[in-house]
Design a protein around this motif. Structure first.
Motif, PDB file in Angstrom:
ATOM      1  N   VAL A  71      -5.290  76.047 -30.172  1.00 42.22           N
ATOM      2  CA  VAL A  71      -4.338  76.651 -31.111  1.00 42.22           C
ATOM      3  C   VAL A  71      -2.995  76.865 -30.431  1.00 42.22           C
ATOM      4  O   VAL A  71      -2.927  77.053 -29.206  1.00 42.22           O
ATOM      5  CB  VAL A  71      -4.840  78.012 -31.643  1.00 42.22           C
ATOM      6  CG1 VAL A  71      -6.065  77.858 -32.500  1.00 42.22           C
ATOM      7  CG2 VAL A  71      -5.089  78.983 -30.496  1.00 42.22           C
ATOM      8  N   PRO A  72      -1.897  76.849 -31.201  1.00 45.36           N
ATOM      9  CA  PRO A  72      -0.604  77.254 -30.635  1.00 45.36           C
ATOM     10  C   PRO A  72      -0.670  78.718 -30.199  1.00 45.36           C
ATOM     11  O   PRO A  72      -1.296  79.546 -30.880  1.00 45.36           O
ATOM     12  CB  PRO A  72       0.365  77.074 -31.807  1.00 45.36           C
ATOM     13  CG  PRO A  72      -0.349  76.217 -32.797  1.00 45.36           C
ATOM     14  CD  PRO A  72      -1.802  76.497 -32.623  1.00 45.36           C
ATOM     15  N   ALA A  76      -2.530  82.277 -31.762  1.00 41.08           N
ATOM     16  CA  ALA A  76      -3.796  82.645 -31.139  1.00 41.08           C
ATOM     17  C   ALA A  76      -4.307  84.021 -31.571  1.00 41.08           C
ATOM     18  O   ALA A  76      -5.520  84.193 -31.763  1.00 41.08           O
ATOM     19  CB  ALA A  76      -3.660  82.582 -29.620  1.00 41.08           C
ATOM     20  N   PRO A  77      -3.431  85.048 -31.740  1.00 42.74           N
ATOM     21  CA  PRO A  77      -3.964  86.350 -32.188  1.00 42.74           C
ATOM     22  C   PRO A  77      -4.666  86.279 -33.536  1.00 42.74           C
ATOM     23  O   PRO A  77      -5.701  86.922 -33.735  1.00 42.74           O
ATOM     24  CB  PRO A  77      -2.712  87.237 -32.244  1.00 42.74           C
ATOM     25  CG  PRO A  77      -1.767  86.618 -31.263  1.00 42.74           C
ATOM     26  CD  PRO A  77      -1.992  85.144 -31.394  1.00 42.74           C
ATOM     27  N   ASP A  78      -4.113  85.494 -34.475  1.00 45.17           N
ATOM     28  CA  ASP A  78      -4.775  85.340 -35.780  1.00 45.17           C
ATOM     29  C   ASP A  78      -6.113  84.625 -35.617  1.00 45.17           C
ATOM     30  O   ASP A  78      -7.113  85.009 -36.223  1.00 45.17           O
ATOM     31  CB  ASP A  78      -3.887  84.540 -36.743  1.00 45.17           C
ATOM     32  CG  ASP A  78      -2.695  85.342 -37.236  1.00 45.17           C
ATOM     33  OD1 ASP A  78      -2.845  86.563 -37.427  1.00 45.17           O
ATOM     34  OD2 ASP A  78      -1.617  84.749 -37.418  1.00 45.17           O
ATOM     35  N   THR A  89     -14.670  79.182 -27.962  1.00 49.13           N
ATOM     36  CA  THR A  89     -13.663  79.454 -26.941  1.00 49.13           C
ATOM     37  C   THR A  89     -12.294  79.069 -27.477  1.00 49.13           C
ATOM     38  O   THR A  89     -12.137  77.992 -28.068  1.00 49.13           O
ATOM     39  CB  THR A  89     -13.949  78.632 -25.672  1.00 49.13           C
ATOM     40  OG1 THR A  89     -15.223  79.016 -25.148  1.00 49.13           O
ATOM     41  CG2 THR A  89     -12.874  78.876 -24.620  1.00 49.13           C
ATOM     42  N   LEU A  90     -11.322  79.944 -27.305  1.00 51.58           N
ATOM     43  CA  LEU A  90      -9.955  79.644 -27.702  1.00 51.58           C
ATOM     44  C   LEU A  90      -9.194  79.076 -26.511  1.00 51.58           C
ATOM     45  O   LEU A  90      -9.305  79.585 -25.390  1.00 51.58           O
ATOM     46  CB  LEU A  90      -9.237  80.909 -28.192  1.00 51.58           C
ATOM     47  CG  LEU A  90      -9.618  81.453 -29.564  1.00 51.58           C
ATOM     48  CD1 LEU A  90      -8.860  82.748 -29.828  1.00 51.58           C
ATOM     49  CD2 LEU A  90      -9.327  80.448 -30.657  1.00 51.58           C
ATOM     50  N   ARG A  91      -8.432  78.039 -26.751  1.00 49.11           N
ATOM     51  CA  ARG A  91      -7.568  77.474 -25.724  1.00 49.11           C
ATOM     52  C   ARG A  91      -6.198  77.269 -26.349  1.00 49.11           C
ATOM     53  O   ARG A  91      -6.062  76.504 -27.318  1.00 49.11           O
ATOM     54  CB  ARG A  91      -8.138  76.156 -25.209  1.00 49.11           C
ATOM     55  CG  ARG A  91      -7.369  75.606 -24.005  1.00 49.11           C
ATOM     56  CD  ARG A  91      -8.193  74.580 -23.258  1.00 49.11           C
ATOM     57  NE  ARG A  91      -9.432  75.167 -22.734  1.00 49.11           N
ATOM     58  CZ  ARG A  91     -10.328  74.478 -22.021  1.00 49.11           C
ATOM     59  NH1 ARG A  91     -10.111  73.206 -21.747  1.00 49.11           N
ATOM     60  NH2 ARG A  91     -11.420  75.064 -21.582  1.00 49.11           N
TER      61      ARG A  91
END
Length: 375
Positions: A71-72, A76-78, A89-91
């Motif tokens: 994600v940009p 990312a917070p959303d 996992t978020l990257r």
């Protein structure tokens, strides 16, 4: 109709869906699934991208690996607040970086991937530049049944959406038709869908008189007259799941021919609904409806498929059409909507959403299918 708000989906629900996608990919010989913003991403993660954007957002699901959502950084917070976020996992990446440099290491350089249909071409081409030996297939071709089988919670939402559409049909019969434009009645349908809980209205087809012979006629300025047959086809999303129903009404008493055509369509629709059961092919549902209409002499005027799947979108696989040999399995949900369209004169369509049960089928719409007379 029920007004109970269903319990929200949990991280475990989304984890199970992503696991299912990974297994389906492996079974299909794919290295993984790449999911861009849209209905597939919402279904798999609960994350709805806040705005249409050119910045790369991509869920990477691969057998044997934890799912990763690229994600940009500014979004990312959303993404982290999405119900399914604990299961992945978020990257993130920032403006000025090449997002494909971030994404490419997550992919098998020589793999073949299923890609959600609404992925932007520039993102797919960007990945191909990084991984020239990779290849891709549209998700509806590679894994057409990924979202087709609904669980109990999804069926509950589809049933509630169907009940709201039914309530809308009951109310629309009370409004004046004669002397009003098609757009006026279409506006009434949209207002009623929202009144009965839809957060999104996808379509409100109002085809009066000769306009009813065009199955997807967009409501226009034609003034509805006494003596008109009027095709109503409307639906949208309630609690994230779709409704879609069609009924045909008549302004004043119908002629003998109009009543006969309606009776033929009703018989075809009923026969096709009764034919639904596990194990038969999707095309068999179409064949049953088409046989009734053809035998009555109107085969050339049934000009579309008998049905389509429904879920987090109002149109999705499976499709009830000749050539579709996918067998029905419990939990599938789709429309059954045969019609007859006489060019320049009138049309008739009757549509219910049907779900496959362990031993047959169950309609999620319950309004009367007889030809209703309106004012």
């Amino acid at each position: 109709m029920t007004t109970v708000t269903p319990a929200p989906f949990t991280a475990d629900d989304y984890r199970a869906r992503m696991d299912r996608a990974a297994r389906a990919a492996a079974d299909a010989g794919l290295a993984g699934v790449l999911v861009a913003p849209g209905p597939d991403l919402v279904w798999l993660t609960g994350y709805r991208v806040p705005a249409d954007t050119e910045r790369l957002t991509l869920l990477v699901i691969a057998p044997g690996r934890d799912p990763v959502l690229v994600v940009p950084k500014l979004e990312a917070p959303d993404a982290a607040r999405a119900a399914g976020a604990p299961a992945l996992t978020l990257r993130d990446w920032t403006d000025g970086m090449d997002p494909y440099d971030v994404t490419a290491p997550l992919l098998d350089a020589r793999g073949r991937f299923g890609v959600s249909d609404n992925a932007w071409a520039m993102h797919l081409l960007g990945l191909q530049r990084q991984l020239p030996d990779s290849s891709y297939a549209a998700l509806t071709e590679a894994l057409p049944m990924l979202r087709a089988v609904k669980d109990a919670a999804e069926l509950e939402r589809l049933a509630a959406a169907g009940a709201a559409a039914d309530a809308t049909y009951e109310e629309i019969q009370k409004v004046a038709f004669a002397g009003r434009k098609e757009t006026d009645v279409a506006g009434d349908l949209a207002d009623l869908l929202r009144q009965f809980g839809h957060e999104q209205v996808d379509f409100t087809v109002v085809g009066s008189g000769p306009n009813g012979a065009s199955p997807h006629h967009e409501a226009g300025d034609r003034v509805i007259e006494r003596g008109d047959m009027v095709v109503l086809d409307f639906g949208g999303l309630r609690h994230g799941y779709g409704s879609d129903t069609s009924r045909t009404v008549h302004v004043g008493e119908p002629s003998a021919e109009e009543q006969r055509v309606h009776d033929v369509v009703r018989e075809a629709q009923d026969a096709a609904c009764r034919a639904v059961k596990p194990g038969i092919a999707c095309q068999d549902v179409d064949r049953v409806a088409r046989a009734v209409i053809t035998e009555a002499g109107y085969g050339e005027y049934f000009i579309h498929r008998t049905g389509h799947g429904i879920g987090v979108t109002t149109h999705e696989p499976p499709y009830m059409i000749e050539g579709e040999r996918q067998p029905l399995v419990p939990g599938m949900c789709f429309s059954v909507e045969p019609g007859i369209y006489l060019p320049g004169r009138f049309g008739v369509r009757i549509e219910d959403i049907v779900t496959v049960t362990e031993d047959g089928g169950r309609r999620l719409n319950a309004t009367a299918r007889e030809l209703a007379v309106v004012d």
